[in-house]
Design a protein around this motif. Structure first.
Motif, PDB file in Angstrom:
ATOM      1  N   TRP A   1     -14.722 -40.000  18.019  1.00 35.69           N
ATOM      2  CA  TRP A   1     -14.354 -38.657  18.453  1.00 35.69           C
ATOM      3  C   TRP A   1     -13.604 -38.714  19.792  1.00 35.69           C
ATOM      4  CZ3 TRP A   1     -14.197 -34.985  15.166  1.00 35.69           C
ATOM      5  CH2 TRP A   1     -15.156 -34.863  14.150  1.00 35.69           C
TER       6      TRP A   1
ATOM      7  N   LEU B   1      -5.069 -35.563  21.405  1.00 35.45           N
ATOM      8  CA  LEU B   1      -4.666 -34.175  21.126  1.00 35.45           C
ATOM      9  C   LEU B   1      -3.321 -33.762  21.742  1.00 35.45           C
ATOM     10  CD1 LEU B   1      -8.051 -32.206  21.257  1.00 35.45           C
ATOM     11  CD2 LEU B   1      -6.498 -32.383  19.316  1.00 35.45           C
TER      12      LEU B   1
ATOM     13  N   THR C   1     -10.026 -39.335  19.250  1.00 37.04           N
ATOM     14  CA  THR C   1      -9.441 -38.106  18.698  1.00 37.04           C
ATOM     15  C   THR C   1      -9.102 -37.138  19.824  1.00 37.04           C
ATOM     16  OG1 THR C   1     -10.671 -38.309  16.624  1.00 37.04           O
ATOM     17  CG2 THR C   1      -9.886 -36.116  17.204  1.00 37.04           C
ATOM     18  N   PHE C   2     -10.043 -36.956  20.736  1.00 37.00           N
ATOM     19  CA  PHE C   2      -9.859 -35.993  21.822  1.00 37.00           C
ATOM     20  C   PHE C   2      -8.655 -36.357  22.684  1.00 37.00           C
ATOM     21  CE2 PHE C   2     -11.014 -32.736  24.709  1.00 37.00           C
ATOM     22  CZ  PHE C   2     -10.848 -33.235  25.981  1.00 37.00           C
TER      23      PHE C   2
ATOM     24  N   ARG D   1      -7.257 -37.068  13.574  1.00 35.01           N
ATOM     25  CA  ARG D   1      -8.614 -37.529  13.821  1.00 35.01           C
ATOM     26  C   ARG D   1      -8.726 -39.038  13.636  1.00 35.01           C
ATOM     27  NH1 ARG D   1     -12.475 -35.662   9.435  1.00 35.01           N
ATOM     28  NH2 ARG D   1     -11.558 -37.507   8.541  1.00 35.01           N
TER      29      ARG D   1
END
Lengths: 161, 156
Positions: B59, B66, B62-63, B54
């Motif tokens: 965010w 992945l 972070t995405f 993270r």
């Protein structure tokens, strides 16, 4: 020497500002421009970009717990690792949650500390100086941190096949 | 061998305290799987690391991180396989999710200890792993009602 005695004797207070491993430039900048002019401050700035002009700055501190014993008051982010270590060593704290982070874990811990009266909690930068003044005047009577030690280690290890 | 999975900061501090408790109870090799940048921790017999999942400030970052995260994690788990893992414990955060699923599927006992900084609601990692792990432990009593199988264990 008690804190209010230091004031009477004109001895400088030593304050540590610590934020763990995540940078918080706004806090450092604010303290540098306000409290930094009044007190001897040591800034632990992590990987932040802002380096204060007052006091002394380091990115990280080795032997953190013994180092903290040298300070009269510690201003700390509400990171649980730092806060619990400092509470366990009976440090005088001003806890300020870092709400610049996308997770809000620090708010929950700050609320707990405030509710249990374990330390002073500042919810915005402007409250920090007021909390420090309270502590120095001897107006803050915090509860001792009583920890219930982890007791499930044997149950965990019993799962080993 | 006991594998502890912990991220940085407070999660790692909890892992260190857990290691002390393990050492005072059994004589076992304890390996740490943690985030990059924590690899020099001398408290553990061996340290493996993967990139942090993270991004603390975004965010979106972070995405998009992945796919790499999954690839790196699986690669590291295959390296750890040679260590004969018999118990896996995590103190969070999200880097533990994929490994815990991996070990649960392999019937290796898994334990999750919810972070000591949650008092009234579970963390995102806790909300996911409560369906995965064999034993789910909370460190603050206010969390006991959040999950039927949550067990209060005191604080690390």
């Amino acid at each position: 020497m008690a804190l209010f005695e230091k004031q009477y004797m004109g001895v400088d207070y030593k304050i540590l500002v610590t934020i763990g491993t995540t940078s918080w430039d706004d806090l450092m900048r604010y303290i540098d421009k306000t409290l930094g002019k009044k007190y001897k401050i040591f800034y632990q700035i992590a990987d932040g970009n802002y380096v204060p002009n007052t006091g002394t700055s380091e990115r990280f501190i080795s032997n953190f717990q013994s180092f903290c014993g040298e300070f009269d008051i510690i201003i700390t982010h509400a990171g649980a690792g730092t806060v619990y270590n400092l509470l366990e060593s009976n440090s005088l704290l001003v806890v300020i949650p870092n709400v610049d982070r996308i997770d809000k874990h620090q708010l929950e811990l700050a609320d707990f500390i405030d509710r249990e009266n374990l330390a002073a909690v500042a919810y915005c930068f402007e409250e920090i100086e007021e909390k420090i003044d309270d502590i120095i005047r001897g107006g803050s009577n915090f509860e001792s941190y009583k920890k219930e030690e982890f007791f499930l280690i044997e149950d965990i290890l019993a799962l080993i096949q | 061998m006991v594998l502890i999975i912990a991220g940085s900061g407070g999660h790692l501090e909890q892992a260190r305290r857990l290691k002390v408790l393990i050492d005072s109870n059994i004589n076992a090799k304890v390996i740490l799987l943690t985030e990059d940048g924590q690899s020099n921790d001398a408290n553990f017999d061996k340290v493996f690391s993967i990139p942090e999942l993270r991004n603390k400030h975004s965010w979106i970052k972070t995405f998009f991180g992945l796919p790499n995260f999954f690839k790196n994690t699986l690669r590291t788990l295959m390296l750890i396989d040679s260590e004969n893992v018999r118990l896996v414990i995590s103190t969070g955060p999200g880097i533990a999710i994929l490994p815990m699923i991996y070990y649960r599927l392999r019937s290796i006992p898994t334990v999750y200890i919810e972070t000591w900084s949650k008092f009234s609601s579970l963390s995102l990692t806790g909300r996911i792993l409560k369906y995965v792990v064999k034993l789910f432990i909370v460190q603050n009593k206010g969390l006991c009602g959040t999950f039927r199988k949550a067990v209060y264990g005191g604080r690390l």
